[in-house]
Design a protein around this motif. Structure first.
Motif, PDB file in Angstrom:
ATOM      1  N   THR A 137     -22.229 -67.950 -31.833  1.00 47.96           N
ATOM      2  CA  THR A 137     -22.010 -68.680 -30.589  1.00 47.96           C
ATOM      3  C   THR A 137     -21.055 -67.849 -29.743  1.00 47.96           C
ATOM      4  OG1 THR A 137     -20.049 -69.940 -31.223  1.00 47.96           O
ATOM      5  CG2 THR A 137     -22.189 -70.862 -31.877  1.00 47.96           C
ATOM      6  N   HIS A 157     -18.030 -68.519 -29.191  1.00 43.51           N
ATOM      7  CA  HIS A 157     -16.663 -68.613 -29.712  1.00 43.51           C
ATOM      8  C   HIS A 157     -16.489 -68.184 -31.166  1.00 43.51           C
ATOM      9  CE1 HIS A 157     -15.284 -70.674 -26.114  1.00 43.51           C
ATOM     10  NE2 HIS A 157     -16.419 -71.344 -26.159  1.00 43.51           N
ATOM     11  N   TYR A 158     -17.555 -68.193 -31.931  1.00 47.07           N
ATOM     12  CA  TYR A 158     -17.411 -67.904 -33.365  1.00 47.07           C
ATOM     13  C   TYR A 158     -18.747 -67.482 -33.966  1.00 47.07           C
ATOM     14  CZ  TYR A 158     -19.634 -72.441 -33.982  1.00 47.07           C
ATOM     15  OH  TYR A 158     -20.516 -73.487 -33.928  1.00 47.07           O
ATOM     16  N   ASN A 181     -13.636 -64.741 -34.372  1.00 43.11           N
ATOM     17  CA  ASN A 181     -13.527 -65.978 -35.142  1.00 43.11           C
ATOM     18  C   ASN A 181     -14.731 -66.066 -36.065  1.00 43.11           C
ATOM     19  OD1 ASN A 181     -11.162 -67.269 -33.907  1.00 43.11           O
ATOM     20  ND2 ASN A 181     -12.440 -67.344 -32.073  1.00 43.11           N
ATOM     21  N   ILE A 197     -15.041 -74.943 -37.709  1.00 46.74           N
ATOM     22  CA  ILE A 197     -15.402 -74.782 -36.297  1.00 46.74           C
ATOM     23  C   ILE A 197     -14.369 -75.477 -35.408  1.00 46.74           C
ATOM     24  CG2 ILE A 197     -17.129 -75.415 -34.552  1.00 46.74           C
ATOM     25  CD1 ILE A 197     -19.232 -74.942 -36.891  1.00 46.74           C
ATOM     26  N   ASP A 198     -13.920 -76.663 -35.808  1.00 39.16           N
ATOM     27  CA  ASP A 198     -12.875 -77.360 -35.053  1.00 39.16           C
ATOM     28  C   ASP A 198     -11.598 -76.517 -35.003  1.00 39.16           C
ATOM     29  OD1 ASP A 198     -14.557 -79.509 -34.601  1.00 39.16           O
ATOM     30  OD2 ASP A 198     -13.658 -80.776 -36.168  1.00 39.16           O
ATOM     31  N   PHE A 258     -11.798 -73.836 -32.314  1.00 39.44           N
ATOM     32  CA  PHE A 258     -11.577 -74.338 -30.959  1.00 39.44           C
ATOM     33  C   PHE A 258     -10.103 -74.680 -30.721  1.00 39.44           C
ATOM     34  CE2 PHE A 258     -16.201 -74.942 -31.133  1.00 39.44           C
ATOM     35  CZ  PHE A 258     -16.531 -74.260 -29.962  1.00 39.44           C
ATOM     36  N   ASP A 316      -8.312 -71.381 -30.175  1.00 35.26           N
ATOM     37  CA  ASP A 316      -8.593 -70.864 -28.836  1.00 35.26           C
ATOM     38  C   ASP A 316      -7.761 -71.603 -27.783  1.00 35.26           C
ATOM     39  OD1 ASP A 316     -10.357 -68.985 -29.804  1.00 35.26           O
ATOM     40  OD2 ASP A 316     -12.168 -70.051 -29.158  1.00 35.26           O
ATOM     41  N   LEU A 317      -7.660 -72.920 -27.915  1.00 30.18           N
ATOM     42  CA  LEU A 317      -6.851 -73.693 -26.973  1.00 30.18           C
ATOM     43  C   LEU A 317      -5.381 -73.288 -27.051  1.00 30.18           C
ATOM     44  CD1 LEU A 317      -8.353 -77.288 -27.328  1.00 30.18           C
ATOM     45  CD2 LEU A 317      -8.397 -75.831 -25.299  1.00 30.18           C
TER      46      LEU A 317
END
Length: 140
Positions: free
Chosen positions: A8, A10-11, A43, A107-108, A111, A114-115
């Motif tokens: 994806t 992000h990862y 990630n 996965i959480d 995120f 990243d935040l």
């Protein structure tokens, strides 16, 4: 090595379809990690749900992959519920390695990381003391 990679923005989710993470498959896994990293994916969530054994080569590679991901503020996450496997991994005391029970939690975590990184970047550049209210950095 039997595996599947889902990428994806992000990862990367790497699902390993093996029962042992040992010298037999570590060379190929290392190549997978290197390719993903070169593609900009820092990630990586690795599904170890089928893994029941790990050897020294596997543990060393986990440490190396964790270090690679952390160089770009990314995460290397191992997902397993196997307590014996977790004990072996924890005994290595790999800095900044994250182990979680499920890939959804992994996965959480990506995120959330990243935040946190975005929040740090926004606030690291300047510290506003409210200069419009008469506060300046020289006073503090």
């Amino acid at each position: 090595m039997n595996y599947k990679v889902e990428k994806t923005e992000h990862y990367a989710l790497i699902e390993i379809d093996e029962t042992a993470f040992d010298k037999r498959i570590t060379a190929e896994f290392e190549k997978v990690v290197a390719v993903l990293y070169r593609e900009g994916l820092n990630n990586m969530v690795v599904d170890f749900s089928k893994i029941t054994e790990i050897d020294e080569a596997g543990l060393t590679l986990i440490g190396k992959a964790t270090k690679v991901c952390r160089t770009e503020q990314g995460l290397f996450i191992i997902c397993t519920k196997d307590d014996d496997l977790l004990d072996l991994i924890d005994a290595e005391k790999i800095p900044e390695l994250i182990t979680l029970p499920t890939t959804d939690e992994g996965i959480d975590a990506v995120f959330m990381n990243d935040l946190e990184n975005d929040f740090r970047e926004e606030h690291d550049d300047e510290f506003d003391l409210g200069e419009e209210n008469g506060f300046t950095e020289g006073k503090f």
